[in-house]
Design a protein around this motif. Structure first.
Motif, PDB file in Angstrom:
ATOM      1  N   GLU A 102       0.825  -1.209   0.000  1.00 38.07           N
ATOM      2  CA  GLU A 102       0.000   0.000   0.000  1.00 38.07           C
ATOM      3  C   GLU A 102       0.860   1.261   0.000  1.00 38.07           C
ATOM      4  OE1 GLU A 102      -3.209   0.021  -0.447  1.00 38.07           O
ATOM      5  OE2 GLU A 102      -3.342  -2.169  -0.400  1.00 38.07           O
ATOM      6  N   GLU A 103       1.949   1.229   0.763  1.00 40.28           N
ATOM      7  CA  GLU A 103       2.848   2.387   0.817  1.00 40.28           C
ATOM      8  C   GLU A 103       3.482   2.644  -0.546  1.00 40.28           C
ATOM      9  OE1 GLU A 103       6.733   4.010   3.346  1.00 40.28           O
ATOM     10  OE2 GLU A 103       5.988   1.968   3.650  1.00 40.28           O
ATOM     11  N   LYS A 105       2.265   1.689  -3.467  1.00 43.46           N
ATOM     12  CA  LYS A 105       1.202   2.157  -4.370  1.00 43.46           C
ATOM     13  C   LYS A 105       0.973   3.657  -4.183  1.00 43.46           C
ATOM     14  CE  LYS A 105      -3.094   1.503  -3.158  1.00 43.46           C
ATOM     15  NZ  LYS A 105      -3.720   2.847  -3.070  1.00 43.46           N
ATOM     16  N   ASP A 106       0.837   4.073  -2.927  1.00 46.91           N
ATOM     17  CA  ASP A 106       0.589   5.490  -2.646  1.00 46.91           C
ATOM     18  C   ASP A 106       1.741   6.364  -3.136  1.00 46.91           C
ATOM     19  OD1 ASP A 106      -1.796   4.789  -1.501  1.00 46.91           O
ATOM     20  OD2 ASP A 106      -1.055   4.856   0.567  1.00 46.91           O
ATOM     21  N   ARG A 119      -7.102  -4.030  -6.562  1.00 45.24           N
ATOM     22  CA  ARG A 119      -6.182  -4.855  -5.780  1.00 45.24           C
ATOM     23  C   ARG A 119      -6.480  -6.324  -6.070  1.00 45.24           C
ATOM     24  NH1 ARG A 119      -5.794  -6.997  -0.348  1.00 45.24           N
ATOM     25  NH2 ARG A 119      -3.768  -6.540   0.614  1.00 45.24           N
ATOM     26  N   TYR A 130      -0.864  -4.906  -7.311  1.00 43.43           N
ATOM     27  CA  TYR A 130      -1.525  -3.775  -7.960  1.00 43.43           C
ATOM     28  C   TYR A 130      -0.841  -3.530  -9.298  1.00 43.43           C
ATOM     29  CZ  TYR A 130      -4.001  -1.948  -3.801  1.00 43.43           C
ATOM     30  OH  TYR A 130      -4.833  -1.765  -2.730  1.00 43.43           O
TER      31      TYR A 130
END
Length: 209
Positions: A102-103, A105-106, A119, A130
Protein backbone atom coordinates in the motif's frame (compact mmCIF):
# COMPACT_ATOMS: atom_id res chain seq x y z
CA UNK A 1 -50.72 -10.08 -42.74
CA UNK A 2 -50.56 -6.27 -42.18
CA UNK A 3 -47.52 -4.55 -43.67
CA UNK A 4 -46.74 -2.90 -40.31
CA UNK A 5 -46.46 -6.30 -38.60
CA UNK A 6 -44.27 -7.60 -41.42
CA UNK A 7 -41.95 -4.61 -40.98
CA UNK A 8 -41.80 -5.14 -37.19
CA UNK A 9 -40.88 -8.81 -37.66
CA UNK A 10 -38.21 -7.77 -40.15
CA UNK A 11 -36.76 -5.18 -37.77
CA UNK A 12 -36.69 -7.64 -34.85
CA UNK A 13 -34.98 -10.29 -36.99
CA UNK A 14 -32.49 -7.72 -38.26
CA UNK A 15 -31.76 -6.52 -34.72
CA UNK A 16 -31.10 -10.04 -33.43
CA UNK A 17 -28.74 -11.00 -36.25
CA UNK A 18 -26.90 -7.69 -35.85
CA UNK A 19 -26.59 -7.94 -32.06
CA UNK A 20 -25.14 -11.43 -32.51
CA UNK A 21 -21.94 -9.80 -33.80
CA UNK A 22 -21.58 -7.48 -30.81
CA UNK A 23 -19.98 -9.90 -28.26
CA UNK A 24 -17.29 -10.98 -30.74
CA UNK A 25 -16.61 -7.40 -31.82
CA UNK A 26 -16.21 -6.29 -28.17
CA UNK A 27 -13.97 -9.26 -27.36
CA UNK A 28 -11.78 -8.60 -30.41
CA UNK A 29 -11.55 -4.89 -29.55
CA UNK A 30 -10.44 -5.66 -25.98
CA UNK A 31 -8.03 -8.53 -26.65
CA UNK A 32 -6.80 -7.38 -30.07
CA UNK A 33 -6.71 -11.10 -30.87
CA UNK A 34 -8.46 -13.03 -33.67
CA UNK A 35 -6.51 -16.28 -33.39
CA UNK A 36 -9.56 -18.55 -33.57
CA UNK A 37 -11.25 -16.80 -36.50
CA UNK A 38 -10.92 -17.75 -40.16
CA UNK A 39 -9.76 -14.85 -42.40
CA UNK A 40 -11.37 -16.44 -45.47
CA UNK A 41 -14.72 -16.92 -43.71
CA UNK A 42 -14.84 -13.36 -42.40
CA UNK A 43 -13.80 -11.89 -45.76
CA UNK A 44 -16.62 -13.76 -47.51
CA UNK A 45 -19.04 -12.83 -44.73
CA UNK A 46 -18.21 -9.12 -44.96
CA UNK A 47 -18.54 -9.25 -48.74
CA UNK A 48 -21.98 -10.84 -48.41
CA UNK A 49 -23.10 -8.30 -45.81
CA UNK A 50 -21.92 -5.44 -48.03
CA UNK A 51 -23.89 -6.83 -50.98
CA UNK A 52 -26.99 -7.19 -48.77
CA UNK A 53 -26.57 -3.54 -47.77
CA UNK A 54 -26.33 -2.46 -51.42
CA UNK A 55 -29.36 -4.62 -52.23
CA UNK A 56 -31.36 -3.04 -49.39
CA UNK A 57 -30.51 0.45 -50.62
CA UNK A 58 -31.54 -0.42 -54.18
CA UNK A 59 -34.95 -1.77 -53.12
CA UNK A 60 -35.43 0.84 -50.35
CA UNK A 61 -35.87 -1.82 -47.63
CA UNK A 62 -35.25 -0.21 -44.22
CA UNK A 63 -34.76 -3.42 -42.13
CA UNK A 64 -32.17 -4.74 -44.60
CA UNK A 65 -30.38 -1.38 -44.74
CA UNK A 66 -30.25 -0.91 -40.95
CA UNK A 67 -29.29 -4.49 -40.13
CA UNK A 68 -26.54 -4.81 -42.69
CA UNK A 69 -25.28 -1.25 -42.19
CA UNK A 70 -24.63 -1.86 -38.48
CA UNK A 71 -23.45 -5.44 -39.04
CA UNK A 72 -20.84 -4.42 -41.63
CA UNK A 73 -19.45 -1.90 -39.11
CA UNK A 74 -19.12 -4.55 -36.38
CA UNK A 75 -17.75 -7.17 -38.77
CA UNK A 76 -15.25 -4.66 -40.16
CA UNK A 77 -13.77 -4.16 -36.67
CA UNK A 78 -13.09 -7.89 -36.49
CA UNK A 79 -11.80 -8.01 -40.07
CA UNK A 80 -9.42 -5.12 -39.34
CA UNK A 81 -7.77 -7.04 -36.50
CA UNK A 82 -7.62 -10.24 -38.57
CA UNK A 83 -5.53 -8.53 -41.25
CA UNK A 84 -3.77 -5.98 -39.05
CA UNK A 85 0.03 -6.33 -39.40
CA UNK A 86 1.76 -8.12 -36.55
CA UNK A 87 2.32 -5.83 -33.59
CA UNK A 88 5.87 -4.93 -32.71
CA UNK A 89 7.04 -6.50 -29.48
CA UNK A 90 6.95 -4.05 -26.60
CA UNK A 91 7.50 -3.99 -22.86
CA UNK A 92 4.09 -4.64 -21.30
CA UNK A 93 5.09 -3.90 -17.71
CA UNK A 94 7.87 -4.06 -15.11
CA UNK A 95 7.22 -5.92 -11.83
CA UNK A 96 8.69 -5.16 -8.40
CA UNK A 97 8.49 -7.21 -5.20
CA UNK A 98 7.71 -5.07 -2.17
CA UNK A 99 7.26 -5.48 1.58
CA UNK A 100 4.86 -2.51 1.81
CA UNK A 101 2.35 -2.83 -0.99
CA UNK A 102 0.00 0.00 0.00
CA UNK A 103 2.85 2.39 0.82
CA UNK A 104 4.51 1.71 -2.54
CA UNK A 105 1.20 2.16 -4.37
CA UNK A 106 0.59 5.49 -2.65
CA UNK A 107 4.14 6.62 -3.44
CA UNK A 108 3.84 6.05 -7.20
CA UNK A 109 0.32 7.49 -7.28
CA UNK A 110 1.28 10.61 -5.30
CA UNK A 111 4.68 11.31 -6.85
CA UNK A 112 4.12 10.18 -10.45
CA UNK A 113 0.32 10.55 -10.71
CA UNK A 114 -0.02 6.85 -11.49
CA UNK A 115 -3.51 5.36 -11.56
CA UNK A 116 -3.93 2.18 -9.51
CA UNK A 117 -6.04 -0.69 -10.78
CA UNK A 118 -8.02 -3.00 -8.52
CA UNK A 119 -6.18 -4.86 -5.78
CA UNK A 120 -5.66 -8.48 -6.83
CA UNK A 121 -5.34 -11.16 -4.15
CA UNK A 122 -4.78 -14.90 -4.47
CA UNK A 123 -5.20 -16.40 -0.98
CA UNK A 124 -3.96 -19.84 -2.02
CA UNK A 125 -0.58 -18.40 -3.05
CA UNK A 126 -0.64 -15.54 -0.51
CA UNK A 127 -0.03 -13.26 -3.47
CA UNK A 128 -1.29 -9.68 -3.70
CA UNK A 129 -0.61 -7.10 -6.39
CA UNK A 130 -1.52 -3.78 -7.96
CA UNK A 131 -1.05 -2.59 -11.52
CA UNK A 132 -0.19 1.10 -11.76
CA UNK A 133 -0.57 3.00 -15.03
CA UNK A 134 1.47 6.13 -15.75
CA UNK A 135 0.21 8.93 -18.00
CA UNK A 136 2.30 7.58 -20.90
CA UNK A 137 0.59 4.19 -20.64
CA UNK A 138 3.66 2.49 -19.12
CA UNK A 139 2.72 0.06 -16.34
CA UNK A 140 4.29 -1.07 -13.08
CA UNK A 141 3.20 -4.19 -11.19
CA UNK A 142 3.75 -4.07 -7.42
CA UNK A 143 3.76 -7.53 -5.85
CA UNK A 144 3.73 -8.95 -2.32
CA UNK A 145 3.77 -12.61 -1.32
CA UNK A 146 3.56 -12.33 2.45
CA UNK A 147 7.30 -12.92 2.94
CA UNK A 148 10.10 -10.34 3.20
CA UNK A 149 11.37 -9.14 -0.18
CA UNK A 150 14.93 -8.03 -0.85
CA UNK A 151 15.51 -4.30 -1.28
CA UNK A 152 15.15 -3.28 -4.93
CA UNK A 153 13.80 -6.76 -5.66
CA UNK A 154 13.13 -6.74 -9.37
CA UNK A 155 10.45 -9.32 -10.16
CA UNK A 156 10.23 -9.72 -13.92
CA UNK A 157 9.87 -7.93 -17.22
CA UNK A 158 6.75 -8.61 -19.28
CA UNK A 159 6.91 -8.37 -23.09
CA UNK A 160 3.76 -8.19 -25.21
CA UNK A 161 3.75 -10.07 -28.52
CA UNK A 162 0.16 -9.36 -29.58
CA UNK A 163 -1.87 -12.59 -29.36
CA UNK A 164 -2.24 -16.01 -27.72
CA UNK A 165 -0.99 -17.66 -30.89
CA UNK A 166 2.22 -15.62 -30.81
CA UNK A 167 2.73 -16.40 -27.11
CA UNK A 168 2.51 -20.13 -27.90
CA UNK A 169 4.62 -19.81 -31.04
CA UNK A 170 7.45 -17.83 -29.44
CA UNK A 171 7.53 -20.05 -26.35
CA UNK A 172 7.85 -23.14 -28.53
CA UNK A 173 10.51 -21.44 -30.66
CA UNK A 174 12.76 -20.42 -27.76
CA UNK A 175 12.36 -23.82 -26.08
CA UNK A 176 13.78 -25.43 -29.23
CA UNK A 177 16.77 -23.11 -28.88
CA UNK A 178 17.42 -24.40 -25.38
CA UNK A 179 15.97 -21.49 -23.42
CA UNK A 180 14.69 -22.55 -19.99
CA UNK A 181 10.90 -22.38 -19.64
CA UNK A 182 9.81 -21.38 -16.15
CA UNK A 183 6.09 -21.57 -16.95
CA UNK A 184 4.35 -22.78 -20.10
CA UNK A 185 1.51 -20.74 -21.70
CA UNK A 186 -1.51 -20.46 -19.42
CA UNK A 187 -4.31 -18.14 -18.36
CA UNK A 188 -3.61 -16.54 -14.99
CA UNK A 189 -6.00 -15.64 -12.20
CA UNK A 190 -5.67 -11.92 -12.92
CA UNK A 191 -6.66 -12.26 -16.56
CA UNK A 192 -3.36 -12.67 -18.41
CA UNK A 193 -2.37 -15.27 -20.98
CA UNK A 194 1.35 -15.76 -20.61
CA UNK A 195 4.39 -17.97 -20.46
CA UNK A 196 7.55 -17.27 -18.46
CA UNK A 197 11.10 -17.91 -19.65
CA UNK A 198 14.53 -17.23 -18.16
CA UNK A 199 17.19 -15.09 -19.78
CA UNK A 200 20.87 -16.21 -19.70
CA UNK A 201 21.33 -14.74 -16.20
CA UNK A 202 18.18 -16.32 -14.82
CA UNK A 203 15.97 -13.22 -14.90
CA UNK A 204 12.28 -13.96 -15.46
CA UNK A 205 10.71 -12.71 -18.69
CA UNK A 206 6.96 -12.98 -19.22
CA UNK A 207 5.70 -13.41 -22.77
CA UNK A 208 2.13 -12.14 -22.88
CA UNK A 209 -0.56 -10.91 -25.25
Amino acid sequence: MPETLISVIGLIAASLTTIAFLPQAIKTWKTKSTDDLSPAMFTLLCSGILLWLIYGILIHDLPIILANGVTICLASIILFYIFKPSQAKKIEHIAIWTNNLEEMKDFYCDVFDAKAGRRYHNPAKRFTSYFLVLSSGARIELMNKGVPALNNSWGHISISVGSKHRVDELTHKVEKKGVEIASYPRSTGDGYYESVIKDPEGNLVEITI
